[in-house]
Design a protein around this motif. Structure first.
Motif, PDB file in Angstrom:
ATOM      1  N   LEU A 249       0.820  -1.205   0.000  1.00  0.00           N
ATOM      2  CA  LEU A 249       0.000   0.000   0.000  1.00  0.00           C
ATOM      3  C   LEU A 249       0.860   1.263   0.000  1.00  0.00           C
ATOM      4  N   GLY A 250       2.176   1.064  -0.071  1.00  0.00           N
ATOM      5  CA  GLY A 250       3.073   2.209   0.008  1.00  0.00           C
ATOM      6  C   GLY A 250       3.197   2.774   1.403  1.00  0.00           C
ATOM      7  N   LEU A 251       2.913   1.930   2.408  1.00  0.00           N
ATOM      8  CA  LEU A 251       2.956   2.363   3.807  1.00  0.00           C
ATOM      9  C   LEU A 251       4.054   1.633   4.556  1.00  0.00           C
ATOM     10  N   SER A 252       4.564   2.256   5.600  1.00  0.00           N
ATOM     11  CA  SER A 252       5.636   1.650   6.393  1.00  0.00           C
ATOM     12  C   SER A 252       5.060   0.752   7.474  1.00  0.00           C
ATOM     13  N   ILE A 253       5.888  -0.141   7.978  1.00  0.00           N
ATOM     14  CA  ILE A 253       5.476  -1.023   9.071  1.00  0.00           C
ATOM     15  C   ILE A 253       5.289  -0.203  10.341  1.00  0.00           C
ATOM     16  N   ALA A 254       4.188  -0.443  11.028  1.00  0.00           N
ATOM     17  CA  ALA A 254       3.861   0.328  12.227  1.00  0.00           C
ATOM     18  C   ALA A 254       4.475  -0.301  13.472  1.00  0.00           C
ATOM     19  N   ASP A 255       4.810   0.538  14.418  1.00  0.00           N
ATOM     20  CA  ASP A 255       5.285   0.105  15.732  1.00  0.00           C
ATOM     21  C   ASP A 255       4.058  -0.134  16.613  1.00  0.00           C
ATOM     22  N   PRO A 256       3.899  -1.343  17.164  1.00  0.00           N
ATOM     23  CA  PRO A 256       2.722  -1.626  17.994  1.00  0.00           C
ATOM     24  C   PRO A 256       2.509  -0.624  19.129  1.00  0.00           C
ATOM     25  N   VAL A 257       3.585  -0.071  19.652  1.00  0.00           N
ATOM     26  CA  VAL A 257       3.469   0.889  20.754  1.00  0.00           C
ATOM     27  C   VAL A 257       2.644   2.095  20.329  1.00  0.00           C
ATOM     28  N   ASN A 258       2.787   2.491  19.067  1.00  0.00           N
ATOM     29  CA  ASN A 258       2.090   3.685  18.585  1.00  0.00           C
ATOM     30  C   ASN A 258       0.596   3.461  18.364  1.00  0.00           C
TER      31      ASN A 258
END
Length: 333
Positions: A249-258
């Motif tokens: 999707l052209g998106l970066s991997i998210a940090d679960p903390v966020n």
């Protein structure tokens, strides 16, 4: 069929028909069964696993004994999660609903207070001063004037109060935990559902196909009941089944903390506001955009996921999603 016959079928490892479970639900609302009988039935179903017909029968009974919500529009979507993933994320699905509405699509959001997280949809919406109602004139005004209406589950599914004390006493999930996503009293033609595991994805996929609605079911493979962007996620619709990675999707991997929803409703409200005001952390913004995009694709199947994502981004970044939310609060407070 007498309840003893129902229980005997359970003891014989037989399944119940859709009509039988519908009749059971109606009987529960008429106080025809003892608490011990209902407890035995729910326990037996949980140990064996509920079937599609049984789940549909309970759904039929809840809708029949509840308050209908007849909306004056032909095509709209609900975005909801099953809950129970124990991730305590912020109100991603609810944010996504306002982004979808800001993109010009109609939304009938069905929700309740939190069960396993800090803030459910009803918690965060109520925190903004919204008053819940089952008055159809007010509800239709909301969806017609701002594109979204909120249906607070406790005002519509009257049957749930009859099993509430039993469910609480049992202290384990029952088939009623599975009913929330499929008993929207407006019976939407489109739904995006987040589930916590692939077994639930298969179950709901069969349910939706039987109901004949347009659907999308999402599961993040690391256990989130929504698109979390923390890794790969699976999407099943009535048109395709695919595993995506955030980069698709052209998106970066998210940090679960966020993605955490905070420790109080006030904290959850602040996160919710930051997303719609387009000042949130990138991970929070992106997960809302991703879920909104797949919702848009369900309700408007002419769109590719890239086109749907662009519509979601424009809705949020232009301020239209926020304008929809502010109008919604104005109409419903």
């Amino acid at each position: 069929m007498e309840v003893r016959e129902i229980l005997q079928k359970m003891l014989n490892h037989e399944t119940l028909s859709r009509e039988e479970t519908r009749d059971v639900l109606v009987g529960i609302t008429r106080s025809e069964y003892a608490v011990e009988q209902i407890t035995a039935l729910l326990t037996g179903l949980q140990m064996r696993g509920v079937t599609v017909d049984e789940l549909l029968g309970f759904r039929d009974g809840i809708l029949e004994t509840g308050v209908p919500a007849r909306l004056d529009c032909d095509r709209y979507i609900d975005v909801v999660g099953t809950g129970g993933d124990q991730k305590n994320t912020f109100n991603i699905s609810t944010c996504a609903c306002f982004v979808i509405a800001g993109a010009g699509y109609k939304v009938a959001k069905h929700g309740n207070y939190a069960a396993t997280s800090t803030s459910g949809a009803s918690n965060v919406i109520e925190a903004h001063g919204v008053k819940f109602t089952d008055d159809m004139d007010r509800l239709n005004r909301s969806i017609n004037e701002c594109g979204i209406v909120y249906l607070h589950a406790q005002l519509f599914a009257r049957a749930m109060k009859f099993v509430g004390p039993i469910r609480k006493a049992l202290q384990f999930p029952t088939c009623f935990n599975l009913l929330g996503p499929i008993v929207n009293p407006s019976q939407p033609q489109c739904q995006l559902l987040g589930v916590a595991d692939l077994n639930q994805m298969r179950l709901y996929s069969n349910v939706y196909r039987r109901l004949g609605i347009d659907f999308g079911i999402v599961n993040s493979l690391d256990g989130y009941d929504e698109i979390s962007l923390t890794g790969d996620f699976k999407v099943t619709t009535n048109r395709y089944e695919r595993i995506f990675h955030p980069v698709d999707l052209g998106l970066s991997i998210a940090d679960p903390v966020n993605l955490q929803g905070g420790d109080t409703v006030d904290e959850a409200k602040d996160i919710f506001d930051s997303v719609l005001e387009n000042r949130a952390l990138p991970d929070r913004k992106n997960v809302v955009l991703a879920n909104a995009a797949f919702g848009i694709q369900v309700v408007d199947q002419s769109k590719t996921i890239d086109e749907a994502l662009a519509l979601a981004r424009e809705s949020l970044e232009s301020g239209r999603a926020l304008a929809v939310f502010r109008k919604f609060v104005e109409l419903n407070s």
